[in-house]
Design a protein around this motif. Sequence first.
Motif, short mmCIF file in Angstrom:
data_model
loop_
_atom_site.label_atom_id
_atom_site.label_comp_id
_atom_site.label_asym_id
_atom_site.label_seq_id
_atom_site.Cartn_x
_atom_site.Cartn_y
_atom_site.Cartn_z
N ALA A 180 59.00 -1.37 27.10
CA ALA A 180 59.34 -2.64 27.75
C ALA A 180 60.83 -2.91 27.67
O ALA A 180 61.44 -3.42 28.62
CB ALA A 180 58.54 -3.78 27.13
N PHE A 181 61.44 -2.56 26.54
CA PHE A 181 62.89 -2.68 26.40
C PHE A 181 63.60 -1.86 27.45
O PHE A 181 64.55 -2.32 28.11
CB PHE A 181 63.28 -2.23 24.99
N ALA A 182 63.14 -0.64 27.66
CA ALA A 182 63.74 0.25 28.65
C ALA A 182 63.64 -0.33 30.06
O ALA A 182 64.61 -0.33 30.83
CB ALA A 182 63.07 1.62 28.60
N ARG A 183 62.46 -0.82 30.40
CA ARG A 183 62.25 -1.36 31.75
C ARG A 183 63.06 -2.64 31.96
O ARG A 183 63.58 -2.89 33.06
CB ARG A 183 60.77 -1.63 31.98
N ALA A 184 63.18 -3.47 30.91
CA ALA A 184 63.99 -4.68 31.02
C ALA A 184 65.47 -4.32 31.21
O ALA A 184 66.17 -4.94 32.03
CB ALA A 184 63.80 -5.55 29.80
N LEU A 185 65.95 -3.31 30.47
CA LEU A 185 67.32 -2.85 30.66
C LEU A 185 67.54 -2.37 32.08
O LEU A 185 68.56 -2.68 32.70
CB LEU A 185 67.63 -1.71 29.68
N ARG A 186 66.61 -1.58 32.56
CA ARG A 186 66.73 -1.03 33.92
C ARG A 186 66.88 -2.15 34.96
O ARG A 186 67.72 -2.07 35.86
CB ARG A 186 65.51 -0.17 34.23
N MET A 187 66.07 -3.19 34.83
CA MET A 187 66.16 -4.31 35.76
C MET A 187 67.50 -5.04 35.63
O MET A 187 68.17 -5.33 36.63
CB MET A 187 65.02 -5.29 35.51
N ALA A 188 67.90 -5.33 34.40
CA ALA A 188 69.12 -6.12 34.18
C ALA A 188 70.37 -5.38 34.64
O ALA A 188 71.34 -5.99 35.11
CB ALA A 188 69.25 -6.48 32.71
N LEU A 189 70.38 -4.06 34.50
CA LEU A 189 71.57 -3.27 34.80
C LEU A 189 71.66 -2.82 36.25
O LEU A 189 72.68 -2.27 36.66
CB LEU A 189 71.61 -2.05 33.88
N GLU A 190 70.61 -3.06 37.02
CA GLU A 190 70.66 -2.68 38.44
C GLU A 190 71.78 -3.43 39.15
O GLU A 190 72.04 -4.60 38.89
CB GLU A 190 69.34 -3.02 39.12
N ARG A 191 72.43 -2.73 40.05
CA ARG A 191 73.44 -3.37 40.89
C ARG A 191 72.75 -4.16 41.99
O ARG A 191 71.93 -3.63 42.72
CB ARG A 191 74.39 -2.33 41.47
N ASP A 192 73.09 -5.42 42.10
CA ASP A 192 72.50 -6.32 43.07
C ASP A 192 73.36 -6.33 44.32
O ASP A 192 74.49 -6.83 44.31
CB ASP A 192 72.40 -7.72 42.47
N THR A 193 72.84 -5.77 45.41
CA THR A 193 73.64 -5.66 46.63
C THR A 193 73.99 -7.03 47.19
O THR A 193 75.03 -7.19 47.84
CB THR A 193 72.88 -4.85 47.70
N ARG A 194 73.18 -8.04 46.97
CA ARG A 194 73.49 -9.39 47.43
C ARG A 194 74.60 -10.02 46.60
O ARG A 194 75.34 -10.87 47.09
CB ARG A 194 72.24 -10.26 47.39
N MET A 195 74.68 -9.61 45.33
CA MET A 195 75.71 -10.15 44.44
C MET A 195 77.08 -9.59 44.79
O MET A 195 78.10 -10.27 44.66
CB MET A 195 75.35 -9.81 42.99
#
Length: 206
Positions: A180-195
Amino acid sequence: MTQMLSATPVADRVAQVQRNTAETQISIRVNLDGTGAASLSTGIGFFDHMLDQIARHGLIDLDIQAVGDLHIDGHHTVEDVGITLGQAFAQAVGDKKGIRRYGHAYVPLDEALSRVVVDFSGRPGLHMRVPFKSGMVGGFDTQLAFEFFQGFVNHAGVTLHIDNLHGENAHHQAETVFKAFARALRMALERDTRMGDVIPSTKGSL
């Protein structure tokens, strides 16, 4: 005919950190934009297994080589790997422009279920509630999971909430936490194209 311009490729977020003390010698290389490849050697088999979950499920390339005073116990090795990994993440993520910043995940494994929520806030903070049903899993002292995550948050500058919601088997409890830590990191670190190239904070910095 209109010619389409290709987007400028974005460089991978990579960092390498070494930590040498009288207790441990640690070298860590991370690529936050990797494929989940891992080369892991800490001298604690179950800990290597948990670090592999971070790489595989976070799609983070991890090279962790650690030599510690295991003739005493695993405490210094596990804690110092957490510290060094946190330092590597802080370097690799940089100014945090364009990342999603927040991530969360629920992961089950048989009877066990864990929830992890992370915020790349720049402020270290850890809440961890994992009532392990055994003190040892293989050669890994389950108390050291807390020390690993405490070292990580202090040096990565993240806020991290970890809750094991169900679990009767300590191996399953630990594995759901690290996955779960890994998946949470993956989500948080994704580059947001809208951002775009903006830091995700009203303060203008993280």
